[in-house]
Write an enzyme that holds these catalytic residues in place. Sequence first.
Site, PDB file in Angstrom:
ATOM      1  N   SER A  42       0.766  -1.106  -0.059  1.00 48.77           N
ATOM      2  CA  SER A  42      -0.119   0.020   0.101  1.00 48.77           C
ATOM      3  C   SER A  42       0.715   1.210  -0.033  1.00 48.77           C
ATOM      4  O   SER A  42       1.154   1.983   1.021  1.00 48.77           O
ATOM      5  CB  SER A  42      -0.923   0.199   1.105  1.00 48.77           C
ATOM      6  OG  SER A  42      -0.352   0.033   2.340  1.00 48.77           O
ATOM      7  N   HIS A 148      -3.107  -5.891   1.932  1.00 47.70           N
ATOM      8  CA  HIS A 148      -2.354  -6.999   2.531  1.00 47.70           C
ATOM      9  C   HIS A 148      -2.944  -8.288   2.612  1.00 47.70           C
ATOM     10  O   HIS A 148      -2.148  -9.299   2.958  1.00 47.70           O
ATOM     11  CB  HIS A 148      -1.874  -6.627   4.093  1.00 47.70           C
ATOM     12  CG  HIS A 148      -0.878  -5.417   4.120  1.00 47.70           C
ATOM     13  ND1 HIS A 148      -0.396  -4.756   5.260  1.00 47.70           N
ATOM     14  CD2 HIS A 148      -0.509  -4.597   2.930  1.00 47.70           C
ATOM     15  CE1 HIS A 148       0.185  -3.612   4.959  1.00 47.70           C
ATOM     16  NE2 HIS A 148       0.616  -3.615   3.609  1.00 47.70           N
ATOM     17  N   GLU A 157      -5.046  -2.432   9.067  1.00 49.86           N
ATOM     18  CA  GLU A 157      -4.235  -3.082  10.262  1.00 49.86           C
ATOM     19  C   GLU A 157      -4.786  -2.585  11.525  1.00 49.86           C
ATOM     20  O   GLU A 157      -5.008  -1.397  11.668  1.00 49.86           O
ATOM     21  CB  GLU A 157      -3.045  -2.426  10.320  1.00 49.86           C
ATOM     22  CG  GLU A 157      -1.855  -2.816   8.893  1.00 49.86           C
ATOM     23  CD  GLU A 157      -0.418  -2.157   8.894  1.00 49.86           C
ATOM     24  OE1 GLU A 157      -0.070  -1.858  10.122  1.00 49.86           O
ATOM     25  OE2 GLU A 157      -0.112  -1.874   7.794  1.00 49.86           O
ATOM     26  N   GLU A 198       1.638  -9.331   6.694  1.00 55.56           N
ATOM     27  CA  GLU A 198       2.585  -9.088   7.831  1.00 55.56           C
ATOM     28  C   GLU A 198       2.212 -10.196   8.811  1.00 55.56           C
ATOM     29  O   GLU A 198       2.826  -9.737  10.159  1.00 55.56           O
ATOM     30  CB  GLU A 198       2.316  -7.714   8.242  1.00 55.56           C
ATOM     31  CG  GLU A 198       2.502  -6.590   7.294  1.00 55.56           C
ATOM     32  CD  GLU A 198       2.396  -5.232   7.651  1.00 55.56           C
ATOM     33  OE1 GLU A 198       1.855  -5.009   8.742  1.00 55.56           O
ATOM     34  OE2 GLU A 198       2.560  -4.319   6.999  1.00 55.56           O
ATOM     35  N   ASP A 234      -3.926   1.176  11.271  1.00 59.62           N
ATOM     36  CA  ASP A 234      -3.734   1.690  10.288  1.00 59.62           C
ATOM     37  C   ASP A 234      -4.563   1.762   9.150  1.00 59.62           C
ATOM     38  O   ASP A 234      -5.084   0.701   8.651  1.00 59.62           O
ATOM     39  CB  ASP A 234      -2.190   1.183   9.486  1.00 59.62           C
ATOM     40  CG  ASP A 234      -1.677   1.687   8.312  1.00 59.62           C
ATOM     41  OD1 ASP A 234      -2.349   2.847   7.823  1.00 59.62           O
ATOM     42  OD2 ASP A 234      -0.988   1.440   7.683  1.00 59.62           O
ATOM     43  N   GLU A 277      -3.261   5.717  12.142  1.00 61.59           N
ATOM     44  CA  GLU A 277      -2.343   5.912  11.074  1.00 61.59           C
ATOM     45  C   GLU A 277      -3.172   6.233   9.423  1.00 61.59           C
ATOM     46  O   GLU A 277      -4.187   5.310   9.674  1.00 61.59           O
ATOM     47  CB  GLU A 277      -1.629   4.798  10.829  1.00 61.59           C
ATOM     48  CG  GLU A 277      -0.270   4.968   9.754  1.00 61.59           C
ATOM     49  CD  GLU A 277       0.419   3.745   9.649  1.00 61.59           C
ATOM     50  OE1 GLU A 277       0.896   3.130  10.510  1.00 61.59           O
ATOM     51  OE2 GLU A 277       0.856   3.354   8.435  1.00 61.59           O
ATOM     52  N   ASP A 304       1.506   8.381   7.153  1.00 62.10           N
ATOM     53  CA  ASP A 304       2.382   7.567   6.596  1.00 62.10           C
ATOM     54  C   ASP A 304       2.260   7.999   5.064  1.00 62.10           C
ATOM     55  O   ASP A 304       3.260   8.503   4.624  1.00 62.10           O
ATOM     56  CB  ASP A 304       1.991   6.103   6.843  1.00 62.10           C
ATOM     57  CG  ASP A 304       2.491   5.126   5.827  1.00 62.10           C
ATOM     58  OD1 ASP A 304       3.835   5.339   5.357  1.00 62.10           O
ATOM     59  OD2 ASP A 304       1.989   3.912   5.607  1.00 62.10           O
ATOM     60  N   LYS A 329       9.838   5.517   7.419  1.00 56.09           N
ATOM     61  CA  LYS A 329      10.043   4.098   6.483  1.00 56.09           C
ATOM     62  C   LYS A 329      11.204   4.579   5.949  1.00 56.09           C
ATOM     63  O   LYS A 329      11.169   5.370   4.734  1.00 56.09           O
ATOM     64  CB  LYS A 329       8.978   3.906   5.718  1.00 56.09           C
ATOM     65  CG  LYS A 329       7.802   3.040   6.440  1.00 56.09           C
ATOM     66  CD  LYS A 329       6.231   3.059   5.574  1.00 56.09           C
ATOM     67  CE  LYS A 329       5.423   2.071   5.943  1.00 56.09           C
ATOM     68  NZ  LYS A 329       3.969   2.272   5.130  1.00 56.09           N
ATOM     69  N   HIS A 357       8.183  -1.080   9.675  1.00 53.44           N
ATOM     70  CA  HIS A 357       8.630  -2.014   8.547  1.00 53.44           C
ATOM     71  C   HIS A 357       7.845  -1.575   7.368  1.00 53.44           C
ATOM     72  O   HIS A 357       7.040  -0.812   7.242  1.00 53.44           O
ATOM     73  CB  HIS A 357       8.388  -3.162   8.911  1.00 53.44           C
ATOM     74  CG  HIS A 357       6.735  -3.753   9.305  1.00 53.44           C
ATOM     75  ND1 HIS A 357       6.277  -4.935   9.683  1.00 53.44           N
ATOM     76  CD2 HIS A 357       6.006  -2.667   9.572  1.00 53.44           C
ATOM     77  CE1 HIS A 357       5.101  -4.789  10.049  1.00 53.44           C
ATOM     78  NE2 HIS A 357       4.879  -3.683   9.826  1.00 53.44           N
ATOM     79  N   LYS A 380       6.556  -0.193  14.357  1.00 57.34           N
ATOM     80  CA  LYS A 380       5.617  -1.038  13.851  1.00 57.34           C
ATOM     81  C   LYS A 380       6.203  -1.761  13.232  1.00 57.34           C
ATOM     82  O   LYS A 380       6.837  -1.622  12.059  1.00 57.34           O
ATOM     83  CB  LYS A 380       4.619  -0.018  13.207  1.00 57.34           C
ATOM     84  CG  LYS A 380       3.321  -0.798  12.581  1.00 57.34           C
ATOM     85  CD  LYS A 380       2.454   0.039  11.859  1.00 57.34           C
ATOM     86  CE  LYS A 380       2.714   0.267  10.395  1.00 57.34           C
ATOM     87  NZ  LYS A 380       1.585   0.547   9.367  1.00 57.34           N
TER      88      LYS A 380
END
Length: 403
Positions: A42, A148, A157, A198, A234, A277, A304, A329, A357, A380
């Site tokens: 994403s 994901h 998430e 993940e 997230d 997030e 993010d 990131k 990550h 995270k």
Amino acid sequence: MTLIESVSLRRVLDSRGNPTVEADVLTQSGGFGRAAAPSGASTGEYEAIELPAKEAIAMAREHAVPRLERSVHAGNQRDVDAALHAADGTDDFSEIGANSAVAISMAASKAGADVLGAPLFQHLGGTFRDADRSFPVPLGNVVGGGEHAAEATHIQEFLAAPVGAPSVAEAVFANADVHAEVAEILADRGVAAAKGDEGAWAPAVSDAEAFEIVDEATSRVEEALGFEIKFGLDVAASELYDADAGVYRYGDAERTSAEQVEYMAELVDDYDLAYVEDPLDEDDYDGFAELTDRVGDRTLICGDDLFVTNVERLSRGIDEGAANSILIKPNQIGTLSDAFDAVELAQRNGLDAVVSHRSGETEDTTIAHLAVATDASFIKTGTVGGERTAKLNELIRIAEEAV
Ligand SMILES: C=C(OP(=O)(O)O)C(=O)O
Ligand SMILES: [Mg+2]
């Protein structure tokens, strides 16, 4: 002492089974560092550019490696990263690939630390790092969907946040307990679930049911362990946003931007969320600012895809009050120096840094050191799965070493 002798690049596998770039940096005195680039699914529209691994390696070999070998000291991270920028010549690493750049940047930092005989977090954090500072709280992805995992939740998430854990190790184990508790609750409800990219459970349940499940799981583990465990999200809302229609699509349901702000604010209060997030689209600074104004006193609103670890986008966000934290990131921006600049700008302006990550990961542990070196509030990096536990276990080791 840390003059770079050689930079080698190769393709290795990431956790999704895709090829990614791994770099080895060797100094003239024998210092060695190895690091690999992660990869997002994403991804934000404004991220630095990841090239196909083969192409990134070829371009970096041609343009970056000759500028580094026998010319730049691995111990001087700014010089390494400046050489990478000079070799690339664009503002988004589209020439040599942010994947090559970040692998070399991180590998050089490890080679620099190796020469000094210092742990990486110490090398990156420097001598003024306060040994008494608290450690980042691991955010553990326990339920997820979005980009994901197919046929799972719309929100990407659901993240356990063991904010009351007395130590990093206890926080890491608490998140694993929440992950296991979610599995039990799903089994009790007769819901089968595979895992997403993940390692989070990816059940075919509604977002509303996922909230119930994660709330229940965190409460049970909180009770068993005796310290506070909240949770966060997230939303990865850019993936839900239909720009043409100007609405967020949750399957058949849709929300306008104003409704999305309202929904997020309600979720913060209904579930006492510790962290949210990307609650809005990556271009919606106004929506972010409105939400931060409403709930930023009681939760972290983190950018993010909004900020993509980029100081220019972050500066605008600071001016507009668009968030009170930034996700960091390194591969979104391409070098450790750029990532550090983003952290510093954020922290100077009272924003929290959250080191993260990517959904496609390797066994590389650099981000665990980065989170400690920068005094990030959270890290995270998943809950289970080898590429995730590599970082979590490294955090446990760092905490032992840093006392
Ligand atoms: C880790 C994330 O996912 P990805 O790496 O797919 O961007 C995220 O969105 O925060
Ligand atoms: Mg995100």
